[in-house]
Motif scaffolding. Structure first.
Motif, PDB file in Angstrom:
ATOM      1  N   THR A   1      49.977  76.423  49.240  1.00 53.15           N
ATOM      2  CA  THR A   1      51.179  75.710  49.646  1.00 53.15           C
ATOM      3  C   THR A   1      52.009  75.403  48.407  1.00 53.15           C
ATOM      4  OG1 THR A   1      50.041  74.733  51.536  1.00 53.15           O
ATOM      5  CG2 THR A   1      52.049  73.638  50.790  1.00 53.15           C
ATOM      6  N   ARG A   2      53.318  75.567  48.519  1.00 52.62           N
ATOM      7  CA  ARG A   2      54.202  75.347  47.370  1.00 52.62           C
ATOM      8  C   ARG A   2      55.157  74.194  47.649  1.00 52.62           C
ATOM      9  NH1 ARG A   2      53.468  79.676  44.042  1.00 52.62           N
ATOM     10  NH2 ARG A   2      52.630  81.574  45.024  1.00 52.62           N
ATOM     11  N   ALA A   3      55.828  73.722  46.596  1.00 52.24           N
ATOM     12  CA  ALA A   3      56.864  72.704  46.740  1.00 52.24           C
ATOM     13  C   ALA A   3      57.759  72.738  45.507  1.00 52.24           C
ATOM     14  CB  ALA A   3      56.264  71.316  46.915  1.00 52.24           C
TER      15      ALA A   3
ATOM     16  N   LEU B   1      42.334  72.214  31.956  1.00 55.68           N
ATOM     17  CA  LEU B   1      43.290  71.756  32.962  1.00 55.68           C
ATOM     18  C   LEU B   1      44.372  72.776  33.253  1.00 55.68           C
ATOM     19  CD1 LEU B   1      43.688  68.037  31.822  1.00 55.68           C
ATOM     20  CD2 LEU B   1      42.080  69.009  33.482  1.00 55.68           C
ATOM     21  N   GLY B   2      44.330  73.931  32.594  1.00 55.82           N
ATOM     22  CA  GLY B   2      45.254  75.008  32.895  1.00 55.82           C
ATOM     23  C   GLY B   2      46.492  75.011  32.017  1.00 55.82           C
ATOM     24  N   ARG B   3      47.156  76.180  31.999  1.00 53.64           N
ATOM     25  CA  ARG B   3      48.395  76.347  31.237  1.00 53.64           C
ATOM     26  C   ARG B   3      49.518  76.717  32.199  1.00 53.64           C
ATOM     27  NH1 ARG B   3      51.727  79.708  28.557  1.00 53.64           N
ATOM     28  NH2 ARG B   3      50.793  81.586  29.467  1.00 53.64           N
ATOM     29  N   TYR B   4      50.404  75.773  32.407  1.00 53.19           N
ATOM     30  CA  TYR B   4      51.557  75.964  33.287  1.00 53.19           C
ATOM     31  C   TYR B   4      52.559  74.849  32.979  1.00 53.19           C
ATOM     32  CZ  TYR B   4      48.459  72.814  35.933  1.00 53.19           C
ATOM     33  OH  TYR B   4      47.598  71.799  36.290  1.00 53.19           O
ATOM     34  N   ALA B   5      53.651  74.780  33.749  1.00 54.49           N
ATOM     35  CA  ALA B   5      54.692  73.773  33.499  1.00 54.49           C
ATOM     36  C   ALA B   5      54.238  72.427  34.062  1.00 54.49           C
ATOM     37  CB  ALA B   5      56.008  74.209  34.115  1.00 54.49           C
ATOM     38  N   HIS B   6      53.371  71.759  33.290  1.00 50.79           N
ATOM     39  CA  HIS B   6      52.826  70.468  33.708  1.00 50.79           C
ATOM     40  C   HIS B   6      53.923  69.409  33.808  1.00 50.79           C
ATOM     41  CE1 HIS B   6      48.432  71.154  33.327  1.00 50.79           C
ATOM     42  NE2 HIS B   6      48.779  72.049  32.410  1.00 50.79           N
ATOM     43  N   GLU B   7      53.785  68.531  34.798  1.00 50.99           N
ATOM     44  CA  GLU B   7      54.686  67.387  34.915  1.00 50.99           C
ATOM     45  C   GLU B   7      53.900  66.085  34.764  1.00 50.99           C
ATOM     46  OE1 GLU B   7      58.070  65.139  35.343  1.00 50.99           O
ATOM     47  OE2 GLU B   7      58.035  67.309  35.305  1.00 50.99           O
ATOM     48  N   ALA B   8      53.047  65.780  35.728  1.00 49.20           N
ATOM     49  CA  ALA B   8      52.327  64.510  35.715  1.00 49.20           C
ATOM     50  C   ALA B   8      50.856  64.736  36.024  1.00 49.20           C
ATOM     51  CB  ALA B   8      52.937  63.544  36.731  1.00 49.20           C
TER      52      ALA B   8
ATOM     53  N   LYS C   1      51.933  82.310  40.106  1.00 53.27           N
ATOM     54  CA  LYS C   1      52.222  83.670  40.561  1.00 53.27           C
ATOM     55  C   LYS C   1      50.949  84.478  40.813  1.00 53.27           C
ATOM     56  CE  LYS C   1      56.630  83.830  38.090  1.00 53.27           C
ATOM     57  NZ  LYS C   1      57.452  84.518  37.059  1.00 53.27           N
ATOM     58  N   GLN C   2      49.805  83.872  40.540  1.00 57.20           N
ATOM     59  CA  GLN C   2      48.537  84.562  40.784  1.00 57.20           C
ATOM     60  C   GLN C   2      48.119  84.512  42.250  1.00 57.20           C
ATOM     61  OE1 GLN C   2      45.589  83.064  37.997  1.00 57.20           O
ATOM     62  NE2 GLN C   2      47.080  83.069  36.325  1.00 57.20           N
ATOM     63  N   PHE C   3      48.855  83.744  43.050  1.00 60.58           N
ATOM     64  CA  PHE C   3      48.547  83.601  44.470  1.00 60.58           C
ATOM     65  C   PHE C   3      49.611  84.292  45.308  1.00 60.58           C
ATOM     66  CE2 PHE C   3      46.827  79.835  42.339  1.00 60.58           C
ATOM     67  CZ  PHE C   3      45.522  79.827  42.797  1.00 60.58           C
TER      68      PHE C   3
ATOM     69  N   TYR D   1      44.310  65.171  39.181  1.00 62.08           N
ATOM     70  CA  TYR D   1      45.320  65.839  39.990  1.00 62.08           C
ATOM     71  C   TYR D   1      46.558  66.026  39.117  1.00 62.08           C
ATOM     72  CZ  TYR D   1      42.284  64.747  43.894  1.00 62.08           C
ATOM     73  OH  TYR D   1      41.191  64.666  44.740  1.00 62.08           O
ATOM     74  N   LEU D   2      47.161  67.207  39.210  1.00 69.59           N
ATOM     75  CA  LEU D   2      48.258  67.558  38.311  1.00 69.59           C
ATOM     76  C   LEU D   2      49.379  68.234  39.087  1.00 69.59           C
ATOM     77  CD1 LEU D   2      45.302  68.841  36.907  1.00 69.59           C
ATOM     78  CD2 LEU D   2      46.707  68.231  34.938  1.00 69.59           C
ATOM     79  N   THR D   3      50.625  67.856  38.773  1.00 70.33           N
ATOM     80  CA  THR D   3      51.779  68.479  39.403  1.00 70.33           C
ATOM     81  C   THR D   3      52.404  69.506  38.468  1.00 70.33           C
ATOM     82  OG1 THR D   3      53.125  66.580  38.685  1.00 70.33           O
ATOM     83  CG2 THR D   3      52.380  66.619  40.976  1.00 70.33           C
ATOM     84  N   GLU D   4      53.051  70.505  39.094  1.00 66.73           N
ATOM     85  CA  GLU D   4      53.729  71.568  38.359  1.00 66.73           C
ATOM     86  C   GLU D   4      55.201  71.573  38.751  1.00 66.73           C
ATOM     87  OE1 GLU D   4      53.143  76.350  37.561  1.00 66.73           O
ATOM     88  OE2 GLU D   4      52.654  75.546  39.541  1.00 66.73           O
ATOM     89  N   ASP D   5      56.081  71.428  37.762  1.00 63.38           N
ATOM     90  CA  ASP D   5      57.523  71.430  37.992  1.00 63.38           C
ATOM     91  C   ASP D   5      58.044  72.819  37.658  1.00 63.38           C
ATOM     92  OD1 ASP D   5      60.200  71.021  38.213  1.00 63.38           O
ATOM     93  OD2 ASP D   5      60.344  69.448  36.700  1.00 63.38           O
ATOM     94  N   ALA D   6      58.130  73.680  38.667  1.00 68.95           N
ATOM     95  CA  ALA D   6      58.518  75.069  38.420  1.00 68.95           C
ATOM     96  C   ALA D   6      59.125  75.671  39.675  1.00 68.95           C
ATOM     97  CB  ALA D   6      57.304  75.895  37.975  1.00 68.95           C
ATOM     98  N   SER D   7      59.810  76.796  39.488  1.00 71.16           N
ATOM     99  CA  SER D   7      60.386  77.529  40.615  1.00 71.16           C
ATOM    100  C   SER D   7      60.219  79.017  40.363  1.00 71.16           C
ATOM    101  CB  SER D   7      61.865  77.183  40.792  1.00 71.16           C
ATOM    102  OG  SER D   7      62.605  77.515  39.633  1.00 71.16           O
ATOM    103  N   GLY D   8      60.554  79.816  41.390  1.00 69.35           N
ATOM    104  CA  GLY D   8      60.477  81.268  41.279  1.00 69.35           C
ATOM    105  C   GLY D   8      59.091  81.835  41.050  1.00 69.35           C
ATOM    106  N   PRO D   9      58.099  81.575  41.886  1.00 71.39           N
ATOM    107  CA  PRO D   9      58.106  80.757  43.094  1.00 71.39           C
ATOM    108  C   PRO D   9      57.910  79.266  42.773  1.00 71.39           C
ATOM    109  CG  PRO D   9      55.946  81.709  42.819  1.00 71.39           C
ATOM    110  CD  PRO D   9      56.792  82.260  41.699  1.00 71.39           C
TER     111      PRO D   9
END
Length: 480
Positions: free
Chosen positions: A328-330, A219-226, A320-322, A237-245
């Protein structure tokens, strides 16, 4: 999970054993600062409604200074960090977050409770204890506890330990909990001895199933939220709570022949299935770079999915790989809820880092049509310290009495509030536990809002210091 969002509602209908959020794709935003609302919501937004008042009346101050409730309602403390104890004798951990309720054996209710504790254990007074066999990284402070409620009797034990920043997560159709790490710390960073930023499965009933925790690296390694599960197609489906980008929305497609079930996710190979990030386009086929571009409710985007090059982010964070033109970001992609054949997705706010500022969006992703529709759009709250206006929907649950129950995570006063089928909002509870000073009061967010399986008890948490509450009262079907 700390800045403002506001007033959420969506048409709902009771169907069989569950509740489906149904109705038109039109959105509603009843708050005074809402940027937009559908025609059907304008009467409610202006207070022009001939029907009975929604909700349960005004909130009454709590002499104990914890929770204000309407007349006839009461609460009891289920767990309290630093006061109640686990079966093993340690204190209940702090910083309660995402929670789900399950029907347990012999009439019990089992609740899995995330503890959003990041960094090394020494940074916290009450980290999640580390029982033998249930620890992923002995340096990490977070994890989950399982709370068993049988009448007035409560027992609590560790479900998983040694994880970090356990945030929202999500319940599975097969009766387990997926706990999500909202961090990207790798071994050697921030005191950690293992990589973090994963999803783990926790079984509330079978303690043996939780031994030797293994991250679901597919399911990947990133700042998972829900996370939510599509019970028909098997996608997650998974959301990421992150910025920059800004963060991304992800879809995981299981490998051919894979069948979901208790404990099956942890058997997957690290590269099993396909992890993709979303890419939106408007009705003219033009690429949409950020969800904040949508300035009207009812906006519909088409959705494509783009494969993640390195899901374990060995050198570069996944988002950041894209390049900016690929996905699309949010900002602040947070809570999700699966209902009505799709996923409801919250983008909590947008500030200077985004093209357009707002204090909340709620989208609905329809997998059969591959469309993303803006349901709710909320303007920036200019006076969050003032009581009366609801602010900051984060954790949400569908109510068995109609509509939604929403946990605030904003600035200033914090509430639990409801939203009826037509979008009228009403207070259910107010946090009165001041963790600041008399001169500068501070009230922690609500988290983990969820009903008991029988619908009689609403569970919710005050994140700091970490209190789980059980709210009961004269619940009633809410009219439109």
């Amino acid at each position: 999970m700390s800045l403002t969002r506001r007033d959420f509602a969506r048409t709902s209908a009771l169907t069989g054993a569950g509740i489906a959020l149904a109705g038109s794709v039109g959105a509603l935003a009843t708050a005074p600062n809402a940027l937009a609302a559908t025609d059907g919501a304008t009467a409610a937004a202006r207070g022009q409604d001939d029907g009975p008042e929604a909700g349960y009346g005004p909130l009454l101050p709590d002499p104990d200074g914890i929770l204000a409730l309407p007349a006839g309602f009461s609460y009891r403390i289920v767990t309290y960090s630093g006061r109640t104890r686990l079966e093993s004798g340690e204190f209940t951990p702090s910083n309660h977050d995402g929670t789900a309720a399950f029907a347990g054996p012999r009439g019990t209710t089992l609740l899995v409770n995330n503890h959003e504790l990041g960094g090394p254990r020494a940074d916290w007074d009450h980290p999640v204890p580390t029982p033998e066999g249930l620890v992923y990284d002995p340096a990490a402070a977070g994890g989950c506890t399982v709370v068993e409620v049988r009448g007035d009797q409560v027992a609590e034990w560790v479900g998983i330990a040694g994880t970090s920043t356990n945030c929202a997560g999500g319940r599975t159709p097969w009766g387990t909990w997926l706990t999500c790490e909202e961090t990207e710390d790798k071994a050697g960073q921030n005191g950690m001895t293992k990589d973090h930023g994963y999803v783990f499965e926790v079984d509330p009933e079978d303690r043996r199933a939780n031994r030797d925790p293994r991250p679901v690296k597919a399911l990947g390694r990133y700042a998972h939220e829900a996370v939510v599960v599509d019970p028909k197609r098997g996608h997650l489906y998974l959301t990421e709570d992150a910025s920059g980008p800004n963060g991304l929305l992800y879809r995981w497609t299981p490998p051919h022949g894979f069948r979901h079930g208790r404990g099956r996710l942890r058997t997957l190979a690290d590269d099993a299935g396909v992890l993709e990030a979303f890419r939106c386009f408007d009705s003219r086929g033009r690429f949409v770079d950020d969800l904040s571009r949508a300035t009207r409710t009812g906006t519909v985007y088409g959705v494509d999915w783009v494969a993640v090059p390195d899901r374990d982010a060995r050198r570069v964070s996944v988002r950041k790989q894209f390049t900016d033109g690929q996905v699309t970001r949010a900002r602040k992609l947070e809570g999700m809820w699966w209902a009505d054949g799709g996923a409801y997705i919250v983008s909590s706010y947008a500030r200077e880092e985004s093209p357009v500022q707002h204090d909340g969006q709620v989208w609905f992703y329809d997998p059969s049509r591959r469309t993303l529709t803006l349901q709710v759009l909320l303007g920036v709250n200019r006076d969050p310290e003032k009581d009366g206006a609801f602010d900051g929907p984060d954790n949400i649950t569908v109510s068995p009495y109609g509509g939604l129950i929403i946990a605030e995570d904003g600035e200033g006063v914090q509430h639990l509030f409801g939203a009826t089928e037509s979008g009228r909002t009403y207070p259910i509870a107010r946090n009165e536990l001041n963790i600041g000073t008399e001169e500068e009061p501070e009230y922690s967010e609500f988290t983990g809002v969820t009903f008991s399986p029988d619908g009689r008890t609403l569970y919710a948490n005050i994140q700091e210091p970490g209190i789980m509450l059980a709210i009961t009262g004269p619940w009633k079907r809410q009219r439109r």
